[in-house]
Write an enzyme that holds these catalytic residues in place. Structure first.
Site, PDB file in Angstrom:
ATOM      1  N   GLU A 273      -2.060  -6.948   8.098  1.00 39.43           N
ATOM      2  CA  GLU A 273      -0.669  -6.841   8.549  1.00 39.43           C
ATOM      3  C   GLU A 273      -0.442  -7.652   9.820  1.00 39.43           C
ATOM      4  O   GLU A 273      -1.374  -7.996  10.546  1.00 39.43           O
ATOM      5  CB  GLU A 273      -0.319  -5.360   8.770  1.00 39.43           C
ATOM      6  CG  GLU A 273       1.103  -5.067   9.213  1.00 39.43           C
ATOM      7  CD  GLU A 273       2.199  -5.534   8.257  1.00 39.43           C
ATOM      8  OE1 GLU A 273       2.339  -6.754   8.038  1.00 39.43           O
ATOM      9  OE2 GLU A 273       2.956  -4.679   7.754  1.00 39.43           O
TER      10      GLU A 273
ATOM     11  N   HIS B 133       0.826  -1.206   0.000  1.00 33.43           N
ATOM     12  CA  HIS B 133       0.000   0.000   0.000  1.00 33.43           C
ATOM     13  C   HIS B 133       0.865   1.263   0.000  1.00 33.43           C
ATOM     14  O   HIS B 133       2.036   1.232   0.376  1.00 33.43           O
ATOM     15  CB  HIS B 133      -0.960   0.001   1.188  1.00 33.43           C
ATOM     16  CG  HIS B 133      -0.260   0.092   2.512  1.00 33.43           C
ATOM     17  ND1 HIS B 133       0.286   1.263   2.996  1.00 33.43           N
ATOM     18  CD2 HIS B 133      -0.021  -0.851   3.449  1.00 33.43           C
ATOM     19  CE1 HIS B 133       0.832   1.047   4.176  1.00 33.43           C
ATOM     20  NE2 HIS B 133       0.665  -0.238   4.478  1.00 33.43           N
TER      21      HIS B 133
END
Length: 195
Positions: free
Chosen positions: A79, A9
Site C-alpha cells: 500500500e 483485501h
C-alpha cells in the site's frame, strides 16, 4: 489476450475505522475473512498466467481464502506509504490541515523507513507492476491482490491517466474488479463486484 483482475483485501479493523493503513500489518477481521472466502466462486475455474499479492498479511490471507493458488508476493504491490499519517484518519488530519487531499498533497514524513510517498512515486510502482502484467496477459488472465489506494493508482495508470486520478475509483474491501480492453484500449469492465 487476458484480463487484469484486481482484488482488494478483506476488511481490517482500520479499514472499518478509516485509519490509513500501509505498513501496519493488521489481520483480517472475521467479516474480512468471510469477504475473502466469498470471492472464491467468482474466481473458480479461472487459471492465471500471473498471480501476485502484496506481501502484507491481509492481502496474502485474502488470496489464500479466495482460492488464488500460487500467488507470489511482490513488494511493489504494498500500500501507499502514508508516512506520518499511518494509523490516522482523514478527519483527524483535517483538524490541522483542513484542505489536505491525499491525491494532490501526498503525506507528511513518518518514522525511519517510512518517509511517505507522493502520488507520482506510487505511479512509478504501479507502472513497474503493469510492465509485468503486460508481459503475462498474452498468456491469459492476471490477478493482483492488494490494497485500495495502490490499486486505484494502478487502475488510473492502466487507463493512461495520471496517478492522482486514482481518486476517481472508489474501491471497497473484499471486492473483485476487472480491467479489460475494447477496440485495443484499456477499459473498466467490472468494478467492486461482490459474490
Amino acid at each position: 489476450m487476458g484480463d487484469l483482475l484486481l482484488v482488494r483485501h478483506g476488511e481490517t479493523e482500520w479499514s472499518v475505522s478509516g485509519q490509513h493503513t500501509s505498513w501496519t500489518d493488521l489481520p483480517l477481521t472475521g467479516h474480512g475473512e468471510e469477504q475473502a472466502k466469498s470471492l472464491a466462486p467468482l474466481l473458480s475455474g479461472r487459471t492465471f498466467s500471473l498471480a501476485l499479492t502484496s506481501p502484507l498479511h491481509r492481502a496474502v490471507r485474502t488470496a489464500e481464502l479466495a482460492g488464488v493458488a500460487g500467488a507470489v508476493p511482490d513488494a511493489d504491490l504494498r500500500e501507499w506509504d502514508y508516512g506520518g499519517y499511518e494509523g490516522v484518519t482523514t478527519v483527524e488530519i483535517h483538524r490541522t490541515r483542513p484542505a489536505w487531499d491525499l491525491w494532490t498533497d501526498g503525506v507528511a514524513p513518518g518514522p525511519d523507513g517510512h518517509p511517505g510517498e507522493s502520488p507520482e512515486e506510487i505511479g512509478r510502482r504501479a507502472d513497474r507492476v503493469l510492465a509485468r502484467v503486460d508481459a503475462a496477459l498474452p498468456e491469459g488472465d492476471v490477478i493482483l491482490v492488494a490494497h485500495a489506494h495502490f490499486l486505484r493508482v494502478l487502475t488510473a495508470r492502466r487507463l493512461g491517466l495520471p496517478p492522482a486520478e486514482g481518486r476517481l475509483f472508489q474501491l471497497a474491501t473484499g471486492t473483485l474488479s476487472r480491467l479489460s480492453t475494447e477496440h485495443d484500449r484499456p477499459v473498466v469492465a467490472e468494478w467492486n463486484v461482490r459474490a
